[in-house]
Design an enzyme around this catalytic site. Structure first.
Site: not given
Length: 427
Positions: A305, A362
């Protein structure tokens, strides 16, 4: 660190004040940099620049921390619900039972759309992307609700905030129904915020829709986990649009447009597509080897991320939730096994550990949404639905700030220097 920061540039020495927040690193206040030095800073993407001060969300990417109004995201996802988190984001404190009941009642009574908006949907092709519809319909709300667009009036801001949070599930569900050719479902005030959205999306007039509690809880958690994420691209877009005095519906439509970008809101779809490409657990070693190969274009989606350099705190909640959904729906999907085994192998592989490529939110949310029955093109629309709460809270905070100014980033100009116009006959 002292109270001031010193800058030596252009043969001069300058001092700038330091500011400290309640959490996170100190900042250097360079608001008067140009006035003092005649220079700007250069920070592509604004990744080292605080564009505002905010009391909403705190992220510590190194430690994997995400707080909403001081409350850890894990505690909120485990013990709260989306309506309570929405109240917290808008008002700064967790509600009492009466306050929550009143808030839920208000939101519930704003869920219906103006009937003329049904005709608005007819203007789109049936194969239009749901995000295209969301952009258009949300932007059009300002043409229907003139009574709440005076941004200088706190009561107007409150009403428009409630309307946006309440109507977004209806708008998203209608976009889905329009795409598949089914009739729109009117909201049911007896259901929860998330249960009502599930019914409007998957229910039909011909029969009673039964909300599966595990699915309702899972989707509610996904909404909580996506409610706000500090000054990301779409939130910054909402604030920038709002800084000009634009009405709240236009500001949120701008946020939706930014979220539509695959680098922002489309990551869970990309992660699911990757898991489907791998197909079965026995192929995981092959794909991990490809991911390590710099000459191979394949990349593992859903890992790492931009902000979190540790385990994404939202992914911890999702890992537990994905099991609950699959058990409740009795889903037998190899994608689920691929996800679990890929996660385990990556977490124990020196390559991923060294590069801190941990599974992010995600990685799991796409699998869960697919299991519930959402097509991949709806994933980003669901993200927009949830993030509306954060956008609205951020917009309110900005408008209420007496020091708020219109956004006006500077640039490093690299174009031609001054030159004289040449008539076309002489060119």
């Amino acid at each position: 660190m002292g109270d001031t920061a010193k800058l030596t540039a252009g043969g001069g020495d300058y001092e700038f004040p330091m500011k400290s927040g309640t959490l996170g690193p100190d900042v250097v206040d360079i608001g008067k940099l140009y006035g003092k030095t005649g220079m700007f800073t250069y920070d592509p993407g604004f990744t080292s620049t605080a564009s505002c001060d905010s009391g909403l969300t705190f992220i510590d990417g190194e430690e994997g921390v995400l707080l909403h109004r001081g409350y850890p995201i894990g505690q909120l996802a485990e013990n709260s619900n989306f309506m309570e988190v929405s109240y917290l984001m808008l008002n700064g404190e967790l509600p009492s039972k009466d306050e929550l009941d009143n808030f839920e009642f208000t939101i519930t009574r704003h869920t219906m759309l103006h009937d003329q908006l049904r005709q608005f949907y007819q203007g789109f092709r049936r194969d239009a992307h749901p995000m295209a519809i969301m952009c258009g319909v949300v932007g059009a709300l300002s043409a229907f609700y003139h009574d709440s667009t005076d941004i200088s009036d706190p009561e107007h801001r409150k009403i428009s905030s409630h309307r946006l949070i309440a109507k977004m599930p209806t708008i998203a569900a209608m976009a889905y129904k329009y795409a598949i050719g089914q009739p729109f479902m009117q909201p049911d005030n007896s259901l929860s915020y998330t249960g009502n959205f599930l019914r409007m999306t998957f229910g039909v007039p011909a029969e009673q829709y039964e909300v599966v509690p595990e699915v309702e809880k899972a989707l509610d958690r996904i909404f909580i986990l996506h409610a706000d994420h500090e000054q990301n691209a779409s939130t910054s877009t909402v604030r920038l649009a709002g800084s000009s005095g634009a009405n709240p519906f236009a500001c949120i439509a701008a946020g939706i447009a930014c979220l539509w970008g695959p680098a922002h809101g489309g990551a869970n779809e990309a992660a699911l597509n990757m898991l489907r490409e791998i197909g079965t657990p026995d192929k995981i070693p092959e794909y991990i080897a490809r991911a390590k190969n710099k000459d191979d274009p394949f990349r593992l989606m859903g890992f790492g991320h931009r902000v979190y350099k540790n385990y994404d705190p939202r992914a911890t909640v999702m890992q537990k939730t994905v099991r609950e959904v699959f058990d409740a729906l009795k889903v037998n999907d190899p994608v689920f096994e691929v996800a679990l085994q890929l996660e385990e192998m990556a977490l124990n592989d020196d390559y991923f550990i060294e590069k801190k490529l941990f599974p992010n939110v995600d990685f799991y949310s796409g699998v869960i949404l697919s299991a519930i029955g959402f097509p991949t093109e709806m994933f980003t629309a669901l993200f927009a639905l949830a993030r509306t709460v954060g956008w609205v809270a951020q917009w309110n905070e900005m408008i209420s700030d007496p020091g708020q100014r219109i956004g006006r980033p500077r640039q490093l100009y690299t174009g031609p220097t001054t030159r004289d116009y040449v008539p076309i006959a002489q060119r």
